[in-house]
Design a protein around this motif. Structure first.
Motif, mmCIF file in Angstrom:
data_model
loop_
_atom_site.group_PDB
_atom_site.id
_atom_site.type_symbol
_atom_site.label_atom_id
_atom_site.label_comp_id
_atom_site.label_asym_id
_atom_site.label_seq_id
_atom_site.Cartn_x
_atom_site.Cartn_y
_atom_site.Cartn_z
ATOM 1 N N TYR A 186 7.554 10.718 -12.872
ATOM 2 C CA TYR A 186 6.544 10.719 -11.819
ATOM 3 C C TYR A 186 5.256 10.169 -12.415
ATOM 4 O O TYR A 186 4.806 10.643 -13.470
ATOM 5 N N ILE A 187 4.652 9.203 -11.743
ATOM 6 C CA ILE A 187 3.435 8.567 -12.234
ATOM 7 C C ILE A 187 2.355 8.713 -11.162
ATOM 8 O O ILE A 187 2.507 8.212 -10.045
ATOM 9 N N ALA A 188 1.282 9.416 -11.494
ATOM 10 C CA ALA A 188 0.150 9.531 -10.573
ATOM 11 C C ALA A 188 -0.478 8.151 -10.404
ATOM 12 O O ALA A 188 -0.475 7.340 -11.329
ATOM 13 N N LEU B 269 0.847 -1.186 0.000
ATOM 14 C CA LEU B 269 0.000 0.000 0.000
ATOM 15 C C LEU B 269 0.887 1.243 0.000
ATOM 16 O O LEU B 269 1.521 1.572 0.999
ATOM 17 N N GLY B 270 0.961 1.898 -1.156
ATOM 18 C CA GLY B 270 1.714 3.140 -1.264
ATOM 19 C C GLY B 270 0.846 4.305 -0.827
ATOM 20 O O GLY B 270 -0.308 4.413 -1.235
ATOM 21 N N LYS B 271 1.420 5.153 0.017
ATOM 22 C CA LYS B 271 0.668 6.305 0.525
ATOM 23 C C LYS B 271 1.469 7.576 0.253
ATOM 24 O O LYS B 271 2.663 7.629 0.562
ATOM 25 N N ALA B 272 0.817 8.551 -0.333
ATOM 26 C CA ALA B 272 1.385 9.874 -0.623
ATOM 27 C C ALA B 272 2.507 9.792 -1.664
ATOM 28 O O ALA B 272 2.310 10.186 -2.805
ATOM 29 N N ALA B 273 3.682 9.306 -1.287
ATOM 30 C CA ALA B 273 4.823 9.262 -2.204
ATOM 31 C C ALA B 273 5.546 7.931 -2.064
ATOM 32 O O ALA B 273 5.878 7.513 -0.955
ATOM 33 N N VAL B 274 5.762 7.299 -3.202
ATOM 34 C CA VAL B 274 6.587 6.087 -3.257
ATOM 35 C C VAL B 274 7.648 6.376 -4.311
ATOM 36 O O VAL B 274 7.481 6.087 -5.491
ATOM 37 N N TYR B 275 8.698 7.016 -3.862
ATOM 38 C CA TYR B 275 9.718 7.499 -4.780
ATOM 39 C C TYR B 275 10.966 6.631 -4.715
ATOM 40 O O TYR B 275 11.307 6.082 -3.665
ATOM 41 N N VAL C 7 1.982 -7.239 -9.346
ATOM 42 C CA VAL C 7 1.085 -6.131 -9.680
ATOM 43 C C VAL C 7 -0.267 -6.287 -8.997
ATOM 44 O O VAL C 7 -0.815 -5.317 -8.465
ATOM 45 N N GLU C 8 -0.809 -7.497 -8.980
ATOM 46 C CA GLU C 8 -2.150 -7.698 -8.422
ATOM 47 C C GLU C 8 -2.217 -7.468 -6.913
ATOM 48 O O GLU C 8 -3.311 -7.393 -6.346
ATOM 49 N N ASN C 9 -1.076 -7.300 -6.265
ATOM 50 C CA ASN C 9 -1.041 -7.032 -4.821
ATOM 51 C C ASN C 9 -0.536 -5.627 -4.494
ATOM 52 O O ASN C 9 -0.187 -5.344 -3.351
ATOM 53 N N ARG C 10 -0.482 -4.756 -5.481
ATOM 54 C CA ARG C 10 -0.019 -3.377 -5.283
ATOM 55 C C ARG C 10 -1.206 -2.422 -5.324
ATOM 56 O O ARG C 10 -1.958 -2.396 -6.294
ATOM 57 N N TYR C 11 -1.306 -1.605 -4.286
ATOM 58 C CA TYR C 11 -2.378 -0.604 -4.205
ATOM 59 C C TYR C 11 -1.789 0.716 -3.737
ATOM 60 O O TYR C 11 -0.740 0.741 -3.077
ATOM 61 N N PHE C 12 -2.483 1.805 -4.064
ATOM 62 C CA PHE C 12 -2.080 3.139 -3.623
ATOM 63 C C PHE C 12 -3.309 3.850 -3.082
ATOM 64 O O PHE C 12 -4.435 3.579 -3.497
ATOM 65 N N THR C 13 -3.065 4.779 -2.171
ATOM 66 C CA THR C 13 -4.146 5.646 -1.718
ATOM 67 C C THR C 13 -4.283 6.798 -2.715
ATOM 68 O O THR C 13 -3.322 7.147 -3.424
ATOM 69 N N ARG C 14 -5.485 7.376 -2.770
ATOM 70 C CA ARG C 14 -5.749 8.479 -3.702
ATOM 71 C C ARG C 14 -4.726 9.600 -3.539
ATOM 72 O O ARG C 14 -4.333 9.936 -2.428
ATOM 73 N N GLY C 15 -4.341 10.167 -4.660
ATOM 74 C CA GLY C 15 -3.419 11.298 -4.659
ATOM 75 C C GLY C 15 -1.959 10.919 -4.519
ATOM 76 O O GLY C 15 -1.093 11.783 -4.513
ATOM 77 N N SER C 16 -1.659 9.634 -4.432
ATOM 78 C CA SER C 16 -0.270 9.179 -4.295
ATOM 79 C C SER C 16 0.418 9.136 -5.651
ATOM 80 O O SER C 16 -0.239 9.155 -6.696
ATOM 81 N N SER C 17 1.736 9.056 -5.630
ATOM 82 C CA SER C 17 2.477 8.951 -6.879
ATOM 83 C C SER C 17 3.744 8.127 -6.688
ATOM 84 O O SER C 17 4.217 7.917 -5.571
ATOM 85 N N ILE C 18 4.256 7.682 -7.804
ATOM 86 C CA ILE C 18 5.479 6.879 -7.871
ATOM 87 C C ILE C 18 6.528 7.704 -8.618
ATOM 88 O O ILE C 18 6.186 8.424 -9.555
ATOM 89 N N LEU C 19 7.769 7.552 -8.223
ATOM 90 C CA LEU C 19 8.879 8.148 -8.975
ATOM 91 C C LEU C 19 9.836 7.046 -9.390
ATOM 92 O O LEU C 19 10.351 6.308 -8.542
#
Length: 186
Positions: A170-172, A76-82, A94-106
């Protein structure tokens, strides 16, 4: 598990990590993991601006070993997973990866800052330069392996990551879900 059950599970992570991916985070990860229930699904939440990619790889390897032992583990990625956070995320399918709204990956290339001072017989200088080049080439191999793990099972191909990573991609989370890098946004 239906979507509501999955949302309820993801809303109460057993492990919560925040800050730089470093030896202190790894120690906290191991402490929280040893205190977590030993059966049932496990959710690991993380917020990070990055850090040591080798520590992230070690944490991801711990996750892989638990998965291979039959444990369901969710990211569970929250806010920033950079940066190194994305390296850790690569340890989850992939099927076990989730993010909270508004988070992003770098996603970006590994960095190096190194001064090489040549001193001594010329042949030893060549060896010093070769050693530095070997370090860089090995690090690139590891980086590319991580990029492949991040996009495995998604609609994003490795070449796209290689093209965009030098400029800090950066990926929303919504885009990551649409492209299949993560399973969804909660």
């Amino acid at each position: 598990m239906d979507q509501q059950d999955k949302n309820d599970l993801l809303a109460a992570p057993q492990l919560r990590l925040i800050g730089s991916v470093d030896e202190a985070m790894y120690a906290e990860f191991r402490n929280q993991l040893s205190a977590a229930p030993t059966d049932g699904p496990l959710v690991i939440a993380i917020t990070t601006l990055g850090g040591n990619p080798e520590v992230a790889r070690a944490m991801a390897d711990d996750v892989r070993l638990l998965r291979e032992a039959g444990r369901d583990i969710y990211f569970l990625g929250k806010a920033a997973v950079y940066s190194a956070g994305a390296t850790f995320m690569a340890g989850f399918p992939v099927e076990n990866r989730y993010f909270t709204r508004g988070s992003s990956i770098l996603l970006h290339e590994r960095q190096i800052a190194k001064t090489i001072q040549l001193n001594g017989p010329l042949k030893s200088c060549i060896d010093q330069l070769k050693a530095a080049l070997n370090e860089i080439e090995h690090s690139i191999d590891i980086e590319e392996m991580g990029f492949r793990d991040i996009v495995e099972g998604s609609e994003v191909d490795f070449e796209e990551v290689r093209k965009k990573a030098p400029d800090n991609w950066y990926i929303a989370c919504e885009d990551a879900a649409e492209r299949g890098i993560i399973a969804g946004v909660i």
